[in-house]
Write a protein that holds these residues in place. Structure first.
Motif, mmCIF file in Angstrom:
data_model
loop_
_atom_site.group_PDB
_atom_site.id
_atom_site.type_symbol
_atom_site.label_atom_id
_atom_site.label_comp_id
_atom_site.label_asym_id
_atom_site.label_seq_id
_atom_site.Cartn_x
_atom_site.Cartn_y
_atom_site.Cartn_z
ATOM 1 N N ARG A 250 58.193 27.877 27.080
ATOM 2 C CA ARG A 250 58.599 27.884 25.671
ATOM 3 C C ARG A 250 57.461 28.335 24.761
ATOM 4 O O ARG A 250 57.684 29.008 23.750
ATOM 5 C CB ARG A 250 59.117 26.506 25.261
ATOM 6 N N HIS A 251 56.246 27.958 25.146
ATOM 7 C CA HIS A 251 55.094 28.413 24.361
ATOM 8 C C HIS A 251 54.992 29.927 24.403
ATOM 9 O O HIS A 251 54.834 30.581 23.355
ATOM 10 C CB HIS A 251 53.809 27.793 24.916
ATOM 11 N N LEU A 254 57.737 31.673 22.339
ATOM 12 C CA LEU A 254 57.499 31.652 20.894
ATOM 13 C C LEU A 254 56.326 32.549 20.503
ATOM 14 O O LEU A 254 56.369 33.232 19.470
ATOM 15 C CB LEU A 254 57.220 30.219 20.429
ATOM 16 N N ARG A 260 55.677 29.760 15.397
ATOM 17 C CA ARG A 260 54.956 28.522 15.663
ATOM 18 C C ARG A 260 55.741 27.370 15.034
ATOM 19 O O ARG A 260 55.979 27.371 13.826
ATOM 20 C CB ARG A 260 53.546 28.578 15.076
ATOM 21 N N MET A 266 59.827 22.130 19.647
ATOM 22 C CA MET A 266 59.589 23.051 20.754
ATOM 23 C C MET A 266 60.040 22.464 22.088
ATOM 24 O O MET A 266 60.558 23.182 22.944
ATOM 25 C CB MET A 266 58.100 23.392 20.818
ATOM 26 N N PHE A 274 67.406 25.930 21.928
ATOM 27 C CA PHE A 274 66.096 26.547 21.736
ATOM 28 C C PHE A 274 66.167 28.061 21.849
ATOM 29 O O PHE A 274 65.701 28.791 20.964
ATOM 30 C CB PHE A 274 65.102 25.991 22.774
ATOM 31 N N TRP A 278 65.733 31.033 18.889
ATOM 32 C CA TRP A 278 64.665 32.032 18.946
ATOM 33 C C TRP A 278 64.937 33.005 20.091
ATOM 34 O O TRP A 278 64.399 32.882 21.184
ATOM 35 C CB TRP A 278 63.305 31.361 19.125
#
Length: 279
Positions: A250-251, A254, A260, A266, A274, A278
């Motif tokens: 997921r980091h 993004l 952020r 998150m 999620f 995004w």
């Protein structure tokens, strides 16, 4: 009761010499013998059914009537403490020593006293905690269980009587192992009060390996994600998520989109929510 072995009573007979005494020929012996054998078989069948005896055990290695009687007595003890037939397979698998001929139930009575008096757990709560961590029954109350309960209580961890695997394992942990987690939290910048509050909000942290779990996740948070300690204070549940399956994917997702967001959004959102938000 399956474990009661009752032999039929032989009726009295007249001692009159004119009367023929009953014959104890081989034709009459079998009923007595078969009654005993059937009862023992029923006991073995019961112990197999509840998981105390492995169904695949070689017939020549099955316990003797004496051992079976001892095991049944032990089961009665556990039942008197609130455990049920459905609990015995796990108990026998993790703590087989409780079903040996040498086991004395009085040895673990202090643990039940601790759960009743110190933890104030109900019958059902005690049952859940014991099944969650049967090894607790082998712990020393004065040197292990009481110090741990006192330490966790002072940290602010609440509702330890609630039956869960987490609570059971926490209560059975050693104080020094709990202190190691506090020392780690201190090493990353939390003071004593903050570390205590952190653990009270997420007591599951005590179950994570420091070297292979906590340190690696913190380094990823601080170095790769460039997140602050304040964000971790706000969301201690970060340590509970999988680095490879949740945090890192997921980091990166993004980061590729120059997005952020807060850690809780998150990580807490479902995959569908999620990745829909995004794309």
């Amino acid at each position: 009761m399956l474990h009661s072995l009752h032999l039929p009573v032989v009726s009295s007979y007249s001692l009159d010499k004119s009367s023929n005494p009953p014959s104890f020929s081989s034709s009459q012996n079998p009923p007595l013998y078969l009654k005993f054998k059937t009862s023992h078989r029923e006991n073995l069948r019961y112990l197999r059914a509840v998981g105390v005896i492995d169904p695949s055990t070689n017939p020549h290695k099955l316990p003797s009537p004496e051992v079976v009687s001892k095991i049944l007595s032990t089961l009665d003890f556990f039942k008197s403490k609130g455990l049920t037939d459905g609990d015995f397979s796990r108990l026998a698998y993790l703590c087989p020593q409780f079903f040996s001929i040498n086991f004395d139930p009085s040895e673990i009575e202090p643990v039940f006293d601790f759960l009743i008096t110190d933890l104030q757990a109900s019958v059902e709560e005690r049952r859940g905690l014991i099944i969650g961590c049967p090894q607790m029954l082998s712990s020393n109350v004065e040197y292990c269980l009481k110090p741990t309960l006192d330490y966790l209580t002072k940290l602010g961890v609440k509702k330890l009587n609630v039956p869960s695997t987490l609570n059971a394992r926490l209560l059975n942990a050693r104080v020094e192992r709990l202190r190691e987690t506090l020392r780690f939290l201190g090493s990353i910048g939390l003071n004593r009060r903050e570390a205590a509050e952190f653990c009270a909000r997420m007591p599951a942290i005590f179950g994570y390996n420091i070297e292979h779990h906590l340190k690696i996740k913190f380094e990823f948070l601080a170095v790769e994600m460039e997140r602050s300690l304040e964000e971790l204070r706000e969301f201690p549940q970060y340590f509970g998520f999988s680095l490879g399956k949740r945090i890192a994917p997921r980091h990166w997702h993004l980061k590729q989109r120059n997005v952020r967001i807060k850690l809780n959004k998150m990580l807490l959102w479902s995959d569908n929510r999620f990745y829909t938000k995004w794309k």
